[in-house]
Scaffold this motif. Structure first.
Motif, short mmCIF file in Angstrom:
data_model
loop_
_atom_site.label_atom_id
_atom_site.label_comp_id
_atom_site.label_asym_id
_atom_site.label_seq_id
_atom_site.Cartn_x
_atom_site.Cartn_y
_atom_site.Cartn_z
N PRO A 297 2.00 22.72 129.39
CA PRO A 297 1.32 21.57 129.38
C PRO A 297 1.69 20.39 130.43
CG PRO A 297 1.89 22.05 127.12
CD PRO A 297 2.65 23.07 128.14
N ALA A 298 0.62 19.53 131.11
CA ALA A 298 1.19 18.87 132.04
C ALA A 298 2.10 17.75 131.66
CB ALA A 298 0.02 18.28 132.71
N TRP A 299 2.28 17.51 130.36
CA TRP A 299 3.20 16.51 130.02
C TRP A 299 4.66 16.99 129.96
CZ3 TRP A 299 5.06 18.43 125.69
CH2 TRP A 299 4.31 19.36 124.92
N ALA A 300 4.85 18.18 130.10
CA ALA A 300 6.08 18.83 129.77
C ALA A 300 7.34 18.07 130.94
CB ALA A 300 6.11 20.18 129.82
N THR A 301 8.55 17.96 130.29
CA THR A 301 9.44 17.42 130.97
C THR A 301 10.12 18.18 131.99
OG1 THR A 301 9.70 15.75 129.37
CG2 THR A 301 11.39 15.64 131.09
N GLN A 302 10.09 17.78 133.26
CA GLN A 302 10.80 18.74 134.24
C GLN A 302 12.10 18.71 134.00
OE1 GLN A 302 10.51 17.84 138.56
NE2 GLN A 302 9.72 19.96 138.95
#
Length: 296
Positions: free
Chosen positions: A20-25
């Motif tokens: 998911p794009a919201w995943a924290t890097q």
């Protein structure tokens, strides 16, 4: 061969593309001074040395391990992991078939050309080379960050650092004890003062008689040890309860360590492998040196 390598690598990359794009890097700097960033916590980890396997378990991410190299024997469940060769020669086909999203490599022990191939294929690689107690704590901390197991790994890393500091303070003014640590028997080998084993010796108030030698694991002539006449001789062995190396010194009754009965065995996996278990071996070493002091 490389056609299948590229195919496996593509599968691995496609598997991570659905994050998911919201995943924290998650970003860390490894022991090769490379920044490694993951878009999401690692879920499929492969460890390329027995020590690396322990670091992943120490970080609380043991359940994420999908592969390891030969002799990865601790904790016991590590024996059940699929093997991807040895730390000296990797089976890249087997490794890529496991679709890792993180590989933990031994910086000085793994074949660099093979690990560089993994990097070229897009596999995230963390290079580890903890050379001292602080480095071990940092390695566990960083791997917990990459795996998203901070709640487990970060407190363990901190507790390890705190206990090391407590030992350092406890033995800060202890009476020095001269020591020879045997890391191998044929050829006879020891460690110098840049090795983490020597850090354990210093923590306990010991003096490594061969610490000033330039090589990390120098070879010695038997005569050098006899001339140094250590108060203590400490050895591991070929197994976890193999006392043959240390017992062999009894044939030299002129040594003060032999005369006083100060020949000690410490299980090699607790003193020669840079994991959190190094604290167990260090405590055992400290207990042995305390015995020497009490014997007068």
């Amino acid at each position: 061969m490389f056609t299948s390598l590229w195919r496996s690598a593509l599968i691995a990359l496609l598997a991570t593309a659905s994050v998911p794009a919201w995943a924290t890097q998650r970003c860390v700097v490894d022991d090769d001074q490379r920044e490694l960033c993951l878009a999401a916590p690692a879920q499929r980890i492969i460890a390329l040395s027995p020590g690396a396997t322990e670091w992943v378990y120490d970080a609380g991410a043991g359940e994420r391990l999908v592969g390891a190299v030969s002799f990865s024997d601790y904790p016991p469940q590590a024996n059940q992991l699929p093997r991807v060769g040895s730390y000296q020669r990797l089976d890249l086909e087997a490794l890529l078939a496991l679709q890792p999203d993180l590989v933990v490599a031994w910086r000085s022990g793994n074949p660099r050309s093979q690990v560089d191939t993994l990097i070229r294929l897009g596999v995230p690689v963390y290079f580890a080379e903890p050379g001292d107690f602080a480095g071990i704590s940092a390695t566990v901390h960083r791997l917990a960050t990459l795996a998203g197991t901070e709640a487990i790994g970060h407190p363990r890393a901190a507790a390890f650092a705190d206990e090391v500091a407590a030992l350092r303070e406890r033995y800060r003014t202890a009476t020095p004890v001269t020591l020879f640590y045997q890391v191998w028997d044929d050829p006879l080998m020891t460690v110098n003062d840049t090795h983490f084993i020597s850090e354990a010796v210093r923590l306990c108030g010991g003096i490594n008689l061969f610490g000033a030698l330039p090589r990390l694991t120098p070879k010695l002539d038997l005569e050098a040890v006899l001339a140094a006449d250590p108060q203590v001789i400490v050895s591991g062995g070929m197994g976890e309860d193999d006392h043959r190396w240390v017992d062999a010194w009894r044939r030299f009754p002129s040594l003060q360590a032999v005369q006083a009965g100060h020949l000690f065995f410490v299980a090699p996996s607790t003193l020669q492998r840079p994991s959190l278990r190094l604290l167990l071996g260090t405590r055992a070493l400290c207990d042995h040196l305390d015995q020497v002091r009490s014997d007068g």
